[in-house]
Scaffold this motif. Structure first.
Motif, PDB file in Angstrom:
ATOM      1  N   PHE A  11      35.314  40.408  26.382  1.00 58.31           N
ATOM      2  CA  PHE A  11      34.720  39.269  27.069  1.00 58.31           C
ATOM      3  C   PHE A  11      33.808  39.841  28.144  1.00 58.31           C
ATOM      4  CE2 PHE A  11      38.682  36.899  25.754  1.00 58.31           C
ATOM      5  CZ  PHE A  11      38.036  36.000  24.929  1.00 58.31           C
ATOM      6  N   ASP A  12      32.581  39.410  28.190  1.00 53.74           N
ATOM      7  CA  ASP A  12      31.627  39.883  29.200  1.00 53.74           C
ATOM      8  C   ASP A  12      31.579  41.413  29.246  1.00 53.74           C
ATOM      9  OD1 ASP A  12      31.507  37.159  29.880  1.00 53.74           O
ATOM     10  OD2 ASP A  12      33.165  37.411  31.298  1.00 53.74           O
ATOM     11  N   ASN A  13      31.518  42.027  28.085  1.00 51.65           N
ATOM     12  CA  ASN A  13      31.405  43.491  27.974  1.00 51.65           C
ATOM     13  C   ASN A  13      32.611  44.279  28.475  1.00 51.65           C
ATOM     14  OD1 ASN A  13      28.915  43.557  26.697  1.00 51.65           O
ATOM     15  ND2 ASN A  13      27.861  43.249  28.657  1.00 51.65           N
ATOM     16  N   TYR A  15      36.678  45.061  27.704  1.00 54.29           N
ATOM     17  CA  TYR A  15      37.654  44.809  26.656  1.00 54.29           C
ATOM     18  C   TYR A  15      38.891  44.098  27.205  1.00 54.29           C
ATOM     19  CZ  TYR A  15      40.471  48.951  27.906  1.00 54.29           C
ATOM     20  OH  TYR A  15      41.264  49.847  28.541  1.00 54.29           O
ATOM     21  N   VAL A  16      39.369  43.166  26.407  1.00 47.03           N
ATOM     22  CA  VAL A  16      40.603  42.425  26.699  1.00 47.03           C
ATOM     23  C   VAL A  16      41.695  42.940  25.769  1.00 47.03           C
ATOM     24  CG1 VAL A  16      41.624  40.132  26.564  1.00 47.03           C
ATOM     25  CG2 VAL A  16      39.336  40.416  27.503  1.00 47.03           C
ATOM     26  N   LEU A  17      41.291  43.332  24.563  1.00 47.11           N
ATOM     27  CA  LEU A  17      42.191  44.011  23.625  1.00 47.11           C
ATOM     28  C   LEU A  17      41.449  45.225  23.103  1.00 47.11           C
ATOM     29  CD1 LEU A  17      43.513  40.931  21.618  1.00 47.11           C
ATOM     30  CD2 LEU A  17      44.816  42.291  23.279  1.00 47.11           C
ATOM     31  N   GLY A  34      54.329  41.491  28.049  1.00 44.54           N
ATOM     32  CA  GLY A  34      53.433  42.244  28.910  1.00 44.54           C
ATOM     33  C   GLY A  34      53.030  41.374  30.088  1.00 44.54           C
ATOM     34  N   PRO A  35      52.512  41.999  31.143  1.00 44.60           N
ATOM     35  CA  PRO A  35      52.169  41.241  32.351  1.00 44.60           C
ATOM     36  C   PRO A  35      51.055  40.232  32.111  1.00 44.60           C
ATOM     37  CG  PRO A  35      51.485  43.548  32.543  1.00 44.60           C
ATOM     38  CD  PRO A  35      52.242  43.429  31.269  1.00 44.60           C
ATOM     39  N   SER A  36      50.913  39.315  33.045  1.00 41.12           N
ATOM     40  CA  SER A  36      49.837  38.334  32.986  1.00 41.12           C
ATOM     41  C   SER A  36      48.495  39.051  32.907  1.00 41.12           C
ATOM     42  CB  SER A  36      49.945  37.475  34.243  1.00 41.12           C
ATOM     43  OG  SER A  36      48.908  36.554  34.259  1.00 41.12           O
ATOM     44  N   GLY A  37      47.648  38.598  32.017  1.00 37.87           N
ATOM     45  CA  GLY A  37      46.334  39.226  31.861  1.00 37.87           C
ATOM     46  C   GLY A  37      46.319  40.394  30.884  1.00 37.87           C
ATOM     47  N   ALA A  38      47.472  40.706  30.293  1.00 39.86           N
ATOM     48  CA  ALA A  38      47.553  41.865  29.384  1.00 39.86           C
ATOM     49  C   ALA A  38      46.826  41.622  28.062  1.00 39.86           C
ATOM     50  CB  ALA A  38      49.012  42.222  29.112  1.00 39.86           C
ATOM     51  N   GLY A  39      46.633  40.333  27.717  1.00 41.20           N
ATOM     52  CA  GLY A  39      45.933  40.028  26.471  1.00 41.20           C
ATOM     53  C   GLY A  39      46.775  39.298  25.439  1.00 41.20           C
ATOM     54  N   LYS A  40      47.957  38.810  25.825  1.00 39.07           N
ATOM     55  CA  LYS A  40      48.869  38.171  24.875  1.00 39.07           C
ATOM     56  C   LYS A  40      48.233  36.931  24.232  1.00 39.07           C
ATOM     57  CE  LYS A  40      52.042  37.536  28.104  1.00 39.07           C
ATOM     58  NZ  LYS A  40      51.322  38.141  29.252  1.00 39.07           N
ATOM     59  N   THR A  41      47.700  36.057  25.085  1.00 40.24           N
ATOM     60  CA  THR A  41      47.114  34.815  24.556  1.00 40.24           C
ATOM     61  C   THR A  41      45.924  35.120  23.647  1.00 40.24           C
ATOM     62  OG1 THR A  41      47.874  33.487  26.418  1.00 40.24           O
ATOM     63  CG2 THR A  41      45.927  32.682  25.245  1.00 40.24           C
ATOM     64  N   THR A  42      45.104  36.062  24.060  1.00 38.78           N
ATOM     65  CA  THR A  42      43.941  36.425  23.240  1.00 38.78           C
ATOM     66  C   THR A  42      44.391  36.968  21.882  1.00 38.78           C
ATOM     67  OG1 THR A  42      42.741  36.927  25.267  1.00 38.78           O
ATOM     68  CG2 THR A  42      41.820  37.793  23.210  1.00 38.78           C
ATOM     69  N   LEU A  43      45.438  37.776  21.892  1.00 42.22           N
ATOM     70  CA  LEU A  43      45.960  38.328  20.637  1.00 42.22           C
ATOM     71  C   LEU A  43      46.421  37.200  19.699  1.00 42.22           C
ATOM     72  CD1 LEU A  43      46.794  40.836  19.001  1.00 42.22           C
ATOM     73  CD2 LEU A  43      48.964  40.808  20.232  1.00 42.22           C
TER      74      LEU A  43
HETATM   75  N1  ADP Z   1      37.424  33.076  27.197  1.00 43.45           N
HETATM   76  C1  ADP Z   1      37.512  34.090  28.061  1.00 43.45           C
HETATM   77  N2  ADP Z   1      36.425  34.537  28.741  1.00 43.45           N
HETATM   78  C2  ADP Z   1      36.504  35.581  29.591  1.00 43.45           C
HETATM   79  N3  ADP Z   1      37.632  36.254  29.843  1.00 43.45           N
HETATM   80  C3  ADP Z   1      38.750  35.854  29.218  1.00 43.45           C
HETATM   81  C4  ADP Z   1      38.759  34.758  28.305  1.00 43.45           C
HETATM   82  N4  ADP Z   1      40.024  34.593  27.828  1.00 43.45           N
HETATM   83  C5  ADP Z   1      40.756  35.548  28.424  1.00 43.45           C
HETATM   84  N5  ADP Z   1      40.009  36.297  29.252  1.00 43.45           N
HETATM   85  C6  ADP Z   1      40.481  37.447  30.033  1.00 43.45           C
HETATM   86  O1  ADP Z   1      41.189  38.285  29.177  1.00 43.45           O
HETATM   87  C7  ADP Z   1      42.280  38.904  29.824  1.00 43.45           C
HETATM   88  C8  ADP Z   1      43.553  38.648  29.016  1.00 43.45           C
HETATM   89  O2  ADP Z   1      43.847  37.278  29.076  1.00 43.45           O
HETATM   90  P1  ADP Z   1      45.035  36.640  28.233  1.00 43.45           P
HETATM   91  O3  ADP Z   1      44.845  36.975  26.810  1.00 43.45           O
HETATM   92  O4  ADP Z   1      45.069  35.201  28.606  1.00 43.45           O
HETATM   93  O5  ADP Z   1      46.294  37.418  28.800  1.00 43.45           O
HETATM   94  P2  ADP Z   1      47.835  36.990  28.902  1.00 43.45           P
HETATM   95  O6  ADP Z   1      48.066  35.873  27.947  1.00 43.45           O
HETATM   96  O7  ADP Z   1      48.587  38.242  28.570  1.00 43.45           O
HETATM   97  O8  ADP Z   1      48.070  36.578  30.328  1.00 43.45           O
HETATM   98  C9  ADP Z   1      42.316  38.340  31.227  1.00 43.45           C
HETATM   99  O9  ADP Z   1      41.691  39.270  32.064  1.00 43.45           O
HETATM  100  C10 ADP Z   1      41.492  37.092  31.101  1.00 43.45           C
HETATM  101  O10 ADP Z   1      40.881  36.765  32.323  1.00 43.45           O
END
Ligand code: ADP
Ligand code: MG
Length: 220
Positions: A11-13, A15-17, A34-43
């Protein structure tokens, strides 16, 4: 059931994963933590096709989802149930109608739908709430109903993102029990949670994400 090979998402250059590779077998119940922001939701969003990977391949139930045509995504998506922290029940229809939704969309016979939905609501102890609206249920009951809605059409895969996030320990335990039962009936289940108590001593696989990478892949 789910195979990720060198998957990265930016995201925005940034890496989130980064370079995620794992295989989840059919019939498994797996925790992602994993901690908040680790990438769980994105995965999870990658697995249920709400996002596409920037690098690498994802195969779900034999389908390489990077190569799926736009038209076939909704088709595969229907065989994946998803549960969220905030339930996302429709507030203006009853619990029965929320759970019946997927079956109606698929054009089931009203009699069959009634039987299936009533049976499922009985199984989870919510038959007596069938004609109530979501706001009349406790958080735990709403999440039970949301899970029922997600599994009513017998998905091969159930994905849950922090499903106990807003719930008290008793309600959380009930929700986890329901996931185990659904898993025992053959559905592959993937649960993202930052609550260690949920997977401690379960004997189930736990994948730890740290800063978008796999830190540990172990047994809870
Ligand atoms: N749509 C998005 N645009 C920009 N950054 C994002 C977006 N979705 C998630 N992120 C960023 O990706 C990182 C991982 O987020 P997320 O997958 O929600 O983690 P978790 O579920 O583990 O808390 C965070 O730094 C978050 O701010
Ligand atoms: Mg999250």
């Amino acid at each position: 059931m789910i195979q990720l090979s060198n998957v990265s998402k930016y995201f925005d250059n940034e890496y989130v994963l980064k370079d995620i590779t794992f295989l989840i077998d059919k019939g498994a119940l797996v925790y992602i933590t994993g901690p908040s922001g680790a990438g769980k939701t994105t995965l999870l969003r990658l697995i249920y096709m709400a996002e596409r990977p920037d690098e690498g391949n994802i195969i779900v139930a034999g389908w390489d989802i990077g190569k799926l045509s736009r038209n076939s995504i909704p088709f595969l998506r229907r065989s994946i149930g998803v549960v969220f922290q905030d339930f996302r029940l429709l507030q203006n229809i009853t619990i029965f109608d929320n759970v019946a939704l997927a079956l109606r969309v698929q054009g089931g016979r009203p009699k069959d739908i009634k039987e299936t939905v009533s049976g499922l609501l009985s199984d989870i102890g919510l038959k007596y709430k069938a004609n109530d609206f979501p706001q009349h249920l406790s958080g735990g009951q709403q999440q039970m109903a949301a899970i029922a809605r997600a599994v009513v059409s017998k998905p091969m895969l159930l994905i849950a993102d922090e499903p106990t996030g807003n719930l008290d320990p008793d309600a959380s335990a009930n929700i986890m029990k329901l996931f185990r039962e659904i898993n025992l009936r053959g559905t592959t289940v993937v649960i993202a949670t930052h609550h260690r108590e949920l997977f401690r001593d379960t004997g189930k696989r736990v994948i730890y994400l740290e800063n978008g990478r796999i830190g540990k892949d172990t047994i809870g």
